[in-house]
Design a protein around this motif. Structure first.
Motif, short mmCIF file in Angstrom:
data_model
loop_
_atom_site.label_atom_id
_atom_site.label_comp_id
_atom_site.label_asym_id
_atom_site.label_seq_id
_atom_site.Cartn_x
_atom_site.Cartn_y
_atom_site.Cartn_z
N ASP A 51 40.41 34.63 44.11
CA ASP A 51 41.23 34.71 42.89
C ASP A 51 40.82 35.99 42.15
OD1 ASP A 51 42.39 34.50 40.39
OD2 ASP A 51 42.16 32.32 40.32
N LEU A 52 41.74 36.93 42.03
CA LEU A 52 41.40 38.23 41.44
C LEU A 52 41.20 38.15 39.92
CD1 LEU A 52 43.76 40.56 43.47
CD2 LEU A 52 41.33 40.19 43.80
N ARG A 53 41.62 37.02 39.32
CA ARG A 53 41.39 36.88 37.88
C ARG A 53 39.96 36.46 37.57
NH1 ARG A 53 46.52 33.07 37.28
NH2 ARG A 53 45.47 32.34 39.15
N THR A 54 39.34 35.72 38.50
CA THR A 54 37.97 35.24 38.27
C THR A 54 36.96 35.90 39.19
OG1 THR A 54 38.20 33.44 39.86
CG2 THR A 54 38.88 33.00 37.58
N GLY A 55 37.42 36.45 40.29
CA GLY A 55 36.50 37.00 41.28
C GLY A 55 35.90 35.93 42.19
N GLN A 56 36.26 34.67 41.95
CA GLN A 56 35.70 33.56 42.72
C GLN A 56 36.48 33.36 44.02
OE1 GLN A 56 32.86 31.85 41.60
NE2 GLN A 56 32.93 33.56 40.15
#
Lengths: 428, 154
Positions: A161-166
């Motif tokens: 997920d590019l919004r969280t980096g997770q």
């Protein structure tokens, strides 16, 4: 035995023989006064030193512990932006896992690293997980990247997920070597080329499997076709993701087959298009967004010649089949732009071209033929392109984590310098 | 000015005995003078707060000498031997006493000095050394026995 009194007398005599010359008492009084002055001076310095230390400590603690900017780079723009020219590799300063870029407009390989470009057009981040595993595919909406290892068998793929980096792990059994091929238009499914025994360069023969991100089911939809080694399997979703159009790699005739996903019938393609005479390999393909018929732009290799051809019932769509377009080695389709235009990497640029053969340059890659700035495997979040503007943009400033580290390092430097100066003055 | 007068009076009376006490303990005249001078400077800074200067100075000298000895700085430098004080050559008895004292541990030397040079009572010796009365008695008894045996042999 010698008496105690005699011992005492001997001690007194021996000690009295020790000559002592007392210095003038004024000397001690002067030294005592000077020491008192020093202590008073030190007492005056302490509050200022403590205040300075408190300020430095507060700034450092705040710098380290406070969260970064409230919005991630890719979410800052209300409209999406692309630079006219991609920045060099030095712009990708930190990894996605450390500084998530938010929604991305592009994903590419630069100098051996996977790099995502945020929708602000200036924020570049290394996709560190993809650097570890080897293959990555950006979703059409730019929010997610599928990452997998095509060089060895593993029981899972990762979804970043590019919004969280997770990263979220999706498992399957038995373990396979998998390379992501295509996202379904709704972003719910991902097609993969799958191999039980990896062939190193992940060329065929390979089957096609589909991962449903909602149900977490991983099913094979197309069996590997024998005699297709040497070329990469290509695939794209059709019919809103309920079927997959796939080529079988370097298969004589460049046959395209449609496979059903619900339920899968890996040995029985629903329909077959081909063979095409003298065609040796399908190198790239993009399915037209029209829902009522399967129209496909296909990059085909004839010996050493590459051409972009168009297949499907174009006549039924009240237009003639578009003319063939020459391609170069390495050129890849990125997706359709509406119904009449296509995005493709052509040489060292991304072009938007019409079915009649007209070209509009979208962006350029750094002008190098080799080295760390060389861009390959470029991908575009095509769903975002209608709202994207292209302009002259330079790469963004340092990411928050680097700014934070630099601030801490700078403060430590200042404190160290101050301590050194103070100590030098004292010794002087 | 009263503080200055008091300082001068106590200094005149106590400086030499305290330097000798320190010298007997640490075995070095420069180190003994440093210790005693520092103690006098510290005392002058708080001269108004000290009611019994002689006892205060004795305890301070003993404490500082013990610290020096504990850190072994002086022991390493002077290795259990006394510097030969300059000017007056010692007689045979003085040399014998110094040799016998040098064989004792610093704490025994301090106890003997306080008791037999400064004529302090055993209780005052214990207070100065900051130890129980029994310990002071033991130090004196063993120290005296050592000196008696050593000096008798000669």
């Amino acid at each position: 035995m010698i008496s105690e009194e005699r011992v005492a007398e001997l001690i007194r005599t021996a000690v009295d023989a020790v000559p002592v010359e007392p210095p003038p008492p004024a000397t001690f009084r002067a030294r005592a006064t000077a020491r008192r002055r020093d202590r008073r001076r030190a007492g005056r310095i302490w509050p200022a030193a403590l205040a300075a230390a408190a300020v430095v400590a507060t700034v450092m603690v705040a710098t380290v512990t406070l969260p970064g900017p409230s919005t991630v780079p890719g979410e800052e723009s209300t409209t999406y932006r692309l630079p006219r020219e991609l920045a060099g590799s030095s712009s990708a300063t930190t990894p996605v896992s450390q500084d998530p870029p938010g929604r991305a407009i592009a994903l590419f390989n630069q100098g051996g690293h996977h790099v995502v470009l945020a929708t602000d057009g200036v924020t570049y981040r290394r996709l560190d997980l993809a650097d570890q595993l080897g293959a990555a595919l950006l979703s059409p909406d730019g929010l997610t990247v599928i990452v997998s290892d095509p060089a060895r068998t593993t029981p899972h793929v990762e979804v970043v997920d590019l919004r969280t980096g997770q990263a979220q792990r999706f498992s399957f059994d038995p373990p396979l070597a998998v390379r992501p091929l295509a996202w379904s238009p709704n972003g719910r499914r991902v097609a993969f080329a799958t191999q039980v025994s990896p062939t190193g360069n992940s060329a065929g023969p390979a089957g096609v499997s589909v991962l449903d991100l909602d149900s977490r089911r991983f099913v094979q939809v197309a069996e590997p076709r024998p005699g297709t080694a040497g070329g990469l399997v290509q695939a794209a979703f059709i019919a809103a993701g309920s079927a997959v159009l796939a080529s079988a790699g370097a298969e004589d005739g460049c046959t395209l087959r449609v496979y059903q996903v619900d339920p899968p019938k890996p040995a029985e393609p629903v329909s077959v298009d081909g063979p095409v005479e003298r065609c040796r390999e399908v190198v790239t393909l993009a399915v037209h967004p029209l829902d009522t018929a399967t129209l496909v732009a296909v990059g085909e290799r004839y010996g050493n010649i590459l051409r972009l051809n168009f297949r499907g019932d174009w006549l039924a769509q009240t237009r003639t089949t578009p003319p063939s377009i020459p391609l170069s080695s390495g050129d890849r389709l990125l997706g359709w732009s509406g119904r009449d235009r296509l995005y493709a990497t052509l040489g060292s640029s991304v072009e938007e071209f019409t079915l009649e053969g007209g070209y509009d340059r979208v962006l350029r890659f750094p002008a190098v033929s080799d080295g760390p700035d060389l861009v390959t495997a470029f991908q575009l979040a095509t769903d975002l392109m209608p709202e994207t503007t292209v302009s002259d943009l330079s790469s963004g400033g340092w990411p928050w984590s680097l700014r934070r580290s630099a601030a801490v390092a700078f403060l430590l430097l200042v404190v160290t310098a101050a301590v050194l100066v103070i100590r030098r003055r004292r010794t002087a | 000015m009263a503080g200055v007068d008091a300082f001068d009076a106590v200094y005149a009376a106590q400086y030499a005995p305290l330097v000798r006490l320190a010298y007997v303990t640490v075995g070095s005249m420069p180190a003994a003078e440093d210790v005693v001078q520092d103690v006098f400077i510290e005392w002058y800074r708080r001269i108004d707060q000290v009611e019994a200067p002689a006892a205060y100075l004795r305890k301070a000298v003993v404490s500082r000498c013990s610290s020096w000895v504990r850190r072994r700085i002086l022991e390493r430098r002077h290795a259990g031997t006394f510097d030969q004080p300059p000017v007056v050559p010692p007689d045979a008895g003085t040399v014998a006493v110094r040799a016998a004292m040098a064989q004792l541990a610093p704490r025994y030397r301090m106890a003997l000095f306080l008791r037999y040079y400064l004529d302090l009572s055993v209780a005052e010796v214990a207070e100065t050394l900051d130890c129980p009365l029994g310990t002071a008695k033991s130090l004196l008894h063993r120290g005296l026995a050592h000196l008696q045996a050593h000096l008798e042999d000669r």
